[in-house]
Design a protein around this motif. Structure first.
Motif, PDB file in Angstrom:
ATOM      1  N   GLY A  60      61.103  35.456  46.928  1.00 39.93           N
ATOM      2  CA  GLY A  60      61.745  36.373  47.852  1.00 39.93           C
ATOM      3  C   GLY A  60      61.188  36.170  49.247  1.00 39.93           C
ATOM      4  O   GLY A  60      60.336  35.318  49.483  1.00 39.93           O
ATOM      5  N   ARG A  61      61.687  36.971  50.175  1.00 42.25           N
ATOM      6  CA  ARG A  61      61.230  36.901  51.562  1.00 42.25           C
ATOM      7  C   ARG A  61      60.509  38.184  51.926  1.00 42.25           C
ATOM      8  O   ARG A  61      60.914  39.273  51.519  1.00 42.25           O
ATOM      9  N   ASN A  62      59.448  38.041  52.689  1.00 45.08           N
ATOM     10  CA  ASN A  62      58.731  39.197  53.202  1.00 45.08           C
ATOM     11  C   ASN A  62      59.594  39.820  54.311  1.00 45.08           C
ATOM     12  O   ASN A  62      59.904  39.158  55.290  1.00 45.08           O
ATOM     13  N   PRO A  63      60.012  41.099  54.165  1.00 51.24           N
ATOM     14  CA  PRO A  63      60.872  41.706  55.176  1.00 51.24           C
ATOM     15  C   PRO A  63      60.224  41.782  56.563  1.00 51.24           C
ATOM     16  O   PRO A  63      60.911  41.749  57.568  1.00 51.24           O
ATOM     17  N   GLN A  67      59.959  34.408  57.531  1.00 50.73           N
ATOM     18  CA  GLN A  67      59.599  33.014  57.250  1.00 50.73           C
ATOM     19  C   GLN A  67      58.652  32.899  56.054  1.00 50.73           C
ATOM     20  O   GLN A  67      58.552  31.855  55.440  1.00 50.73           O
ATOM     21  N   GLU A  68      57.981  33.995  55.699  1.00 45.84           N
ATOM     22  CA  GLU A  68      57.012  33.977  54.602  1.00 45.84           C
ATOM     23  C   GLU A  68      57.734  34.132  53.268  1.00 45.84           C
ATOM     24  O   GLU A  68      58.454  35.099  53.034  1.00 45.84           O
ATOM     25  N   VAL A  69      57.544  33.165  52.386  1.00 48.15           N
ATOM     26  CA  VAL A  69      58.121  33.218  51.044  1.00 48.15           C
ATOM     27  C   VAL A  69      57.081  33.810  50.110  1.00 48.15           C
ATOM     28  O   VAL A  69      55.919  33.397  50.112  1.00 48.15           O
ATOM     29  N   ILE A  70      57.500  34.817  49.320  1.00 46.91           N
ATOM     30  CA  ILE A  70      56.581  35.444  48.367  1.00 46.91           C
ATOM     31  C   ILE A  70      57.102  35.232  46.956  1.00 46.91           C
ATOM     32  O   ILE A  70      58.310  35.064  46.744  1.00 46.91           O
ATOM     33  N   LYS A  71      56.211  35.215  46.013  1.00 49.06           N
ATOM     34  CA  LYS A  71      56.597  35.084  44.607  1.00 49.06           C
ATOM     35  C   LYS A  71      56.684  36.468  43.995  1.00 49.06           C
ATOM     36  O   LYS A  71      55.749  37.252  44.083  1.00 49.06           O
ATOM     37  N   ILE A  72      57.816  36.768  43.392  1.00 44.09           N
ATOM     38  CA  ILE A  72      58.025  38.048  42.714  1.00 44.09           C
ATOM     39  C   ILE A  72      57.873  37.778  41.219  1.00 44.09           C
ATOM     40  O   ILE A  72      58.606  36.955  40.660  1.00 44.09           O
TER      41      ILE A  72
END
Length: 92
Positions: A60-63, A67-72
């Motif tokens: 997902g994307r950090n709101p 630009q930061e991709v996070i793992k959910i």
């Protein structure tokens, strides 16, 4: 409708005291929670089905920083599917 309004409605329609209606509602909620925790389906014909669905791990994307991709991580989610009679009653 909140919980206290629902308890009052149940008490009125079933000729129970509010205390008994609240106990019945709490027992129903507890029973459904226990069944879902064990990944069992709870089917109420004409009303609907409570079940647990698996959600896959995804990115997902950090709101705050797009630009930061996070793992959910993967998770379990409770789901309610309405039954035919409930759908028809709502769509009258």
């Amino acid at each position: 409708m909140n919980k206290s309004e629902l308890v009052a409605s149940i008490a009125e329609k079933s000729n129970l005291t509010k205390k008994d209606a609240e106990a019945a509602l709490n027992a129903f909620i507890s029973s459904v929670q226990e069944a879902l925790a064990e990944e069992e389906k709870v089917q109420l014909v004409g009303f609907g089905t409570f079940e647990v669905r698996q959600r896959k791990a995804r990115e997902g994307r950090n709101p705050r920083n797009p630009q930061e991709v996070i793992k959910i991580p993967a998770s379990k989610a409770p789901v309610f599917r309405s039954g035919k009679a409930l759908k028809e009653a709502v769509n009258k």
